[in-house]
Design a protein around this motif. Structure first.
Motif, PDB file in Angstrom:
ATOM      1  N   GLY A   1      -1.507 -10.063  -4.416  1.00 34.13           N
ATOM      2  CA  GLY A   1      -1.628  -8.685  -4.339  1.00 34.13           C
ATOM      3  C   GLY A   1      -0.230  -8.382  -3.608  1.00 34.13           C
ATOM      4  O   GLY A   1      -0.048  -7.231  -2.788  1.00 34.13           O
ATOM      5  N   GLY A   2       0.867  -8.966  -4.283  1.00 40.11           N
ATOM      6  CA  GLY A   2       2.279  -8.780  -3.908  1.00 40.11           C
ATOM      7  C   GLY A   2       2.750  -9.177  -2.826  1.00 40.11           C
ATOM      8  O   GLY A   2       3.901  -9.024  -2.325  1.00 40.11           O
ATOM      9  N   ARG A   3       1.725  -9.930  -1.866  1.00 48.93           N
ATOM     10  CA  ARG A   3       2.103 -10.469  -0.586  1.00 48.93           C
ATOM     11  C   ARG A   3       2.544 -11.951  -0.707  1.00 48.93           C
ATOM     12  O   ARG A   3       1.860 -12.626  -1.507  1.00 48.93           O
ATOM     13  N   VAL A   4       3.535 -12.355  -0.295  1.00 49.01           N
ATOM     14  CA  VAL A   4       3.811 -13.747  -0.073  1.00 49.01           C
ATOM     15  C   VAL A   4       2.902 -14.735   0.609  1.00 49.01           C
ATOM     16  O   VAL A   4       2.762 -14.313   1.760  1.00 49.01           O
ATOM     17  N   VAL A   5       2.116 -15.577  -0.146  1.00 43.81           N
ATOM     18  CA  VAL A   5       1.418 -16.551   0.585  1.00 43.81           C
ATOM     19  C   VAL A   5       1.958 -17.791   0.520  1.00 43.81           C
ATOM     20  O   VAL A   5       1.332 -18.958   1.063  1.00 43.81           O
ATOM     21  N   GLY A   6       3.087 -18.122  -0.377  1.00 42.61           N
ATOM     22  CA  GLY A   6       3.555 -19.431  -0.442  1.00 42.61           C
ATOM     23  C   GLY A   6       4.715 -19.430  -1.235  1.00 42.61           C
ATOM     24  O   GLY A   6       5.179 -18.381  -1.834  1.00 42.61           O
ATOM     25  N   ILE A   7       5.291 -20.914  -1.502  1.00 45.70           N
ATOM     26  CA  ILE A   7       6.135 -20.930  -2.440  1.00 45.70           C
ATOM     27  C   ILE A   7       5.920 -22.379  -3.105  1.00 45.70           C
ATOM     28  O   ILE A   7       5.703 -23.309  -2.369  1.00 45.70           O
ATOM     29  N   LEU A   8       6.435 -22.369  -4.352  1.00 48.76           N
ATOM     30  CA  LEU A   8       6.176 -23.536  -5.039  1.00 48.76           C
ATOM     31  C   LEU A   8       7.534 -24.018  -5.580  1.00 48.76           C
ATOM     32  O   LEU A   8       8.160 -23.295  -6.018  1.00 48.76           O
ATOM     33  N   THR A   9       8.108 -25.127  -4.813  1.00 45.56           N
ATOM     34  CA  THR A   9       9.635 -25.893  -5.136  1.00 45.56           C
ATOM     35  C   THR A   9       9.312 -27.012  -6.015  1.00 45.56           C
ATOM     36  O   THR A   9       8.188 -27.577  -6.333  1.00 45.56           O
ATOM     37  N   ASP A  10      10.420 -27.245  -6.457  1.00 51.21           N
ATOM     38  CA  ASP A  10      10.899 -28.568  -7.191  1.00 51.21           C
ATOM     39  C   ASP A  10      10.271 -29.779  -6.428  1.00 51.21           C
ATOM     40  O   ASP A  10       9.758 -30.672  -6.961  1.00 51.21           O
ATOM     41  N   ASN A  11      10.491 -29.563  -5.061  1.00 54.83           N
ATOM     42  CA  ASN A  11       9.983 -30.910  -4.449  1.00 54.83           C
ATOM     43  C   ASN A  11       8.509 -30.700  -4.384  1.00 54.83           C
ATOM     44  O   ASN A  11       7.716 -31.862  -4.170  1.00 54.83           O
ATOM     45  N   ASP A  12       7.822 -29.804  -4.443  1.00 55.37           N
ATOM     46  CA  ASP A  12       6.449 -29.738  -4.521  1.00 55.37           C
ATOM     47  C   ASP A  12       5.856 -30.180  -5.652  1.00 55.37           C
ATOM     48  O   ASP A  12       4.806 -30.848  -5.700  1.00 55.37           O
ATOM     49  N   LEU A  13       6.557 -29.942  -6.649  1.00 53.19           N
ATOM     50  CA  LEU A  13       6.177 -30.525  -8.293  1.00 53.19           C
ATOM     51  C   LEU A  13       6.402 -32.028  -8.282  1.00 53.19           C
ATOM     52  O   LEU A  13       5.573 -32.858  -8.874  1.00 53.19           O
ATOM     53  N   ILE A  14       7.373 -32.525  -7.425  1.00 61.03           N
ATOM     54  CA  ILE A  14       7.527 -34.070  -7.465  1.00 61.03           C
ATOM     55  C   ILE A  14       6.535 -34.756  -6.502  1.00 61.03           C
ATOM     56  O   ILE A  14       6.017 -35.753  -6.987  1.00 61.03           O
ATOM     57  N   ARG A  15       6.129 -33.991  -5.464  1.00 60.73           N
ATOM     58  CA  ARG A  15       5.093 -34.780  -4.742  1.00 60.73           C
ATOM     59  C   ARG A  15       3.852 -34.745  -5.662  1.00 60.73           C
ATOM     60  O   ARG A  15       2.868 -35.657  -5.406  1.00 60.73           O
ATOM     61  N   ALA A  16       3.385 -33.635  -6.339  1.00 63.91           N
ATOM     62  CA  ALA A  16       2.369 -33.708  -7.181  1.00 63.91           C
ATOM     63  C   ALA A  16       2.534 -34.811  -8.317  1.00 63.91           C
ATOM     64  O   ALA A  16       1.434 -35.460  -8.593  1.00 63.91           O
ATOM     65  N   LEU A  17       3.574 -34.934  -9.013  1.00 67.29           N
ATOM     66  CA  LEU A  17       3.991 -35.998  -9.741  1.00 67.29           C
ATOM     67  C   LEU A  17       3.570 -37.407  -9.033  1.00 67.29           C
ATOM     68  O   LEU A  17       3.130 -38.243  -9.877  1.00 67.29           O
ATOM     69  N   VAL A  18       4.171 -37.546  -7.983  1.00 70.10           N
ATOM     70  CA  VAL A  18       3.949 -38.867  -7.475  1.00 70.10           C
ATOM     71  C   VAL A  18       2.423 -39.102  -6.926  1.00 70.10           C
ATOM     72  O   VAL A  18       1.654 -40.357  -7.269  1.00 70.10           O
ATOM     73  N   ASP A  19       1.718 -38.128  -6.614  1.00 72.32           N
ATOM     74  CA  ASP A  19       0.486 -38.264  -6.442  1.00 72.32           C
ATOM     75  C   ASP A  19      -0.487 -38.666  -7.835  1.00 72.32           C
ATOM     76  O   ASP A  19      -1.301 -39.526  -7.541  1.00 72.32           O
TER      77      ASP A  19
END
Length: 151
Positions: free
Chosen positions: A123-141
């Protein structure tokens, strides 16, 4: 978090995003953003007004905006950094994603745009941020889980 039996296409941005990121305002000085980045160890800050996303400022943007300490006095450097608002250098209307978006879709946006992060909005409000580091963490998992199933 990814776990055995979970379908990769079922992973959502909310599973790996950094929730409730530190935000700054467009009228905050460059120095405030630099201090936050250094103290908190982040590289990107959503810029908000009343909780609504209006921009994004990155560590690289700030470095490019700094006056040279080799040619300018410390007083000049500090004055520029304290008097220049983030609105002068921020990325206006950044590309965003939502918490319920498929993680693969957001990863594809980051890959194809070469951005390092996507603000996550509801709804236009910031609830988070998805970073390249977050994606690397997903890949590792995912890779750890795959290794575990191979025995």
């Amino acid at each position: 978090m990814y776990h055995r039996g979970m379908k990769l296409h079922a992973l959502l941005v909310s599973d790996y995003m950094t929730p409730n990121p530190i935000v700054v305002g467009p009228e905050d000085p460059l120095m405030r953003a630099i201090e936050i980045i250094r103290l908190r160890g982040v590289r990107r800050l959503p810029v908000t007004v009343g909780g609504r996303l209006v921009g994004l400022v990155t560590e690289g943007d700030l470095k490019r905006a700094e006056p040279s300490t080799l040619t300018d006095s410390e007083a000049h450097f500090n004055r520029v950094m304290e008097e220049t608002p983030l609105s002068r250098i921020m990325i206006h209307d950044p590309v965003t994603t939502t918490a319920d978006a498929p993680l693969l879709e957001a990863a594809d946006i980051l890959l194809n745009t070469k951005y390092g992060a996507l603000p996550v909005v509801t709804g236009g409000r910031v609830v988070g941020i998805l970073t390249d580091n977050d994606l690397i963490r997903a890949l590792v998992d995912v890779l750890r889980e795959a290794k575990g199933t191979q025995g």
